[in-house]
Design an enzyme around this catalytic site. Structure first.
Site, PDB file in Angstrom:
ATOM      1  N   LYS A 100       3.362  -2.650   0.172  1.00  0.00           N
ATOM      2  CA  LYS A 100       2.733  -1.418  -0.336  1.00  0.00           C
ATOM      3  C   LYS A 100       1.556  -1.750  -1.256  1.00  0.00           C
ATOM      4  CE  LYS A 100       6.119  -1.395  -4.068  1.00  0.00           C
ATOM      5  NZ  LYS A 100       7.396  -0.840  -4.551  1.00  0.00           N
ATOM      6  N   TYR A 107     -19.852  -4.487 -26.331  1.00  0.00           N
ATOM      7  CA  TYR A 107     -19.771  -3.145 -26.921  1.00  0.00           C
ATOM      8  C   TYR A 107     -18.885  -3.101 -28.169  1.00  0.00           C
ATOM      9  CZ  TYR A 107     -21.630  -1.346 -22.464  1.00  0.00           C
ATOM     10  OH  TYR A 107     -22.390  -1.080 -21.359  1.00  0.00           O
ATOM     11  N   MET A 111     -17.184  -2.638 -17.978  1.00  0.00           N
ATOM     12  CA  MET A 111     -16.906  -2.243 -16.599  1.00  0.00           C
ATOM     13  C   MET A 111     -17.143  -3.393 -15.614  1.00  0.00           C
ATOM     14  SD  MET A 111     -18.461   0.909 -14.368  1.00  0.00           S
ATOM     15  CE  MET A 111     -17.878   2.173 -15.469  1.00  0.00           C
TER      16      MET A 111
HETATM   17  C1  LIG Z   1       8.255  -1.947  -4.622  1.00  0.00           C
HETATM   18  C2  LIG Z   1       9.606  -1.881  -4.049  1.00  0.00           C
HETATM   19  C3  LIG Z   1      10.323  -3.032  -3.726  1.00  0.00           C
HETATM   20  C4  LIG Z   1       9.855  -4.417  -4.096  1.00  0.00           C
HETATM   21  O1  LIG Z   1      10.003  -4.578  -5.485  1.00  0.00           O
HETATM   22  P1  LIG Z   1       9.687  -5.980  -6.191  1.00  0.00           P
HETATM   23  O2  LIG Z   1      10.186  -5.820  -7.566  1.00  0.00           O
HETATM   24  O3  LIG Z   1       8.202  -6.128  -6.117  1.00  0.00           O
HETATM   25  O4  LIG Z   1      10.396  -6.996  -5.398  1.00  0.00           O
HETATM   26  C5  LIG Z   1      11.536  -2.905  -3.083  1.00  0.00           C
HETATM   27  N1  LIG Z   1      12.030  -1.678  -2.787  1.00  0.00           N
HETATM   28  C6  LIG Z   1      11.384  -0.545  -3.106  1.00  0.00           C
HETATM   29  C7  LIG Z   1      11.987   0.756  -2.790  1.00  0.00           C
HETATM   30  C8  LIG Z   1      10.160  -0.596  -3.752  1.00  0.00           C
HETATM   31  O5  LIG Z   1       9.527   0.534  -4.068  1.00  0.00           O
END
Ligand SMILES: *Cc1c(COP(=O)(O)O)cnc(C)c1O
Length: 382
Positions: A39, A274, A322
């Site tokens: 993801k 800055y 930035m």
């Molecule tokens: C992000 C996620 C994982 C992986 O988590 P990690 O801590 O990065 O291993 C597993 N299951 C679900 C449902 C997640 O959202």
């Protein structure tokens, strides 16, 4: 053949390291299937190349949060014969039908979603593959235990009508990264109860799963049929409390490096960046690192973020802007174009993503994931 000009900044992604990490994690869960969680663009590493590398190293499932991410994997040819794709973060409206037609396994956490997936399966004329998620105590997504009987009952009915197949039952930990946390055992026991209930009612899921990275690394009793590591696959420890990547045979996959844009001599008493939060304590040299919060660096690491330049770890002097920040080179005079390594595996003395996390008072997950689209990913060891 490399005719590209040197890059202002690049995120080098070592796919050999990723494959080795997958193998190391699989060795810790030898009886379980491996779901590579990709993801958020593979935690900033690039979703498709990382999914492919993980599959080469033995992953048989790929996991995403959103259905759009899952569909993008399918469009890239992943998840037909090589692996199954599961996604879990849905909002009303779907796209359920597109996911069903793309053979994506979808997650249902409540009755609204079950109704929508059943309707989509009817209109597609195809059986949906559904995984049921139970909230065993995280208090985020997933059905409450009190609502479990209703979900199970409606799934059995839809299975009997040929509209879906329950392919999995799963849940997610709240505190697996805190060894011995009192929430861990109760979550496992609620999960066991939900599995027994579903089993006695007549559901026969292919996979039951609970373990994220910290649980894959430290809680073998929670591996069930499948483990779902994300951050550990990218070679980053879920928390310094449970250990360093090397403690688990893991190696960071991303190296963020830039070319110094300018090196110059300045007198003592010169304000830097800055707000002039840094003032040179004496005559010195300054190096300009052309990376900033527009590239995903945390501005909260102003005055603290570490970077390896010319053999020494320097510190962001004053504000991270930035597009750029400045380091005090303490009189050293590397040439413009010299390499500045913000983070990497740490094997050359460079800082790690964990060091940046500590500088910004956050977690290393956020450091790698937020590296932005302006930073080209350069894949090595494909
Ligand atoms: C992000 C996620 C994982 C992986 O988590 P990690 O801590 O990065 O291993 C597993 N299951 C679900 C449902 C997640 O959202």
């Amino acid at each position: 053949m490399n005719v590209e000009p040197p890059l202002r900044v690049r995120a080098e992604i070592d796919l050999a390291a990723l494959r080795a990490n997958v193998r190391a994690l699989r060795a810790r869960a030898p009886r379980s299937a491996f779901m590579a969680v990709v993801k958020a663009d593979g935690y900033g590493h690039g979703m498709v190349p990382c999914a492919k590398a993980a599959i080469q190293a033995g992953a048989t499932w790929v996991g995403t949060a959103t259905p759009q991410e899952a569909l993008a994997l399918r469009a890239a040819g992943i998840g037909l014969d090589d692996a199954r794709v599961l996604c879990w973060l849905w909002t009303p409206g779907g796209p359920w039908r597109a996911a069903i037609e793309a053979d994506v396994d979808v997650t249902v956490s409540g009755m609204w979603a079950l109704r929508e997936v059943v309707a989509a399966a009817k209109s597609a004329g195809r059986r949906a593959r559904v995984q049921l998620k139970i909230d065993t105590g995280l208090g985020r997504n997933g059905g409450q235990p009190a609502d479990w009987p209703e979900l199970v009952e409606h799934c059995l009915k839809a299975e009997a009508e040929g509209l879906l197949k329950v392919t999995g039952i799963w849940s997610h930990f709240a505190c697996a990264d805190e060894p011995g946390h009192p929430s861990i055992a109760p979550q496992i026991s609620v999960f066991e109860q939900a599995l027994s209930y579903a089993d006695e009612a007549g559901l026969a899921p292919e996979v039951r799963h609970l373990a994220n990275s910290p649980a894959t690394l430290t809680l073998p009793d929670t591996h069930y049929d499948l483990v779902r590591p994300g951050i550990a696959m990218y070679g980053v420890s879920p928390s310094p409390e449970i250990g360093t990547p090397a403690d688990f045979g893991l190696r960071p996959v991303m190296t963020l490096a830039a070319s110094l844009a300018l090196v110059k001599r300045v007198p003592g008493g010169h304000g830097v960046s800055y707000g002039h939060h840094y003032v040179t304590p004496r005559d010195t040299t300054l190096g300009l690192v052309p990376v900033g919060y527009g590239d995903g660096l945390p501005r909260h690491a102003s005055g603290k973020g570490p970077v390896l330049v010319d053999g020494k770890v320097r510190t962001a002097a004053g504000r991270i802007a930035m597009d750029q920040f400045v380091v005090d080179l303490d009189g050293d005079e590397p040439a413009a174009g010299a390499e500045a390594v913000l983070f990497g595996p740490g094997e050359r003395g460079e800082p790690t993503a964990e060091d940046w996390a500590q500088a910004a008072d956050t977690i290393a997950y956020e450091i790698v994931t937020r590296i932005g689209s302006r930073v080209p990913r350069v894949y090595v060891n494909e």
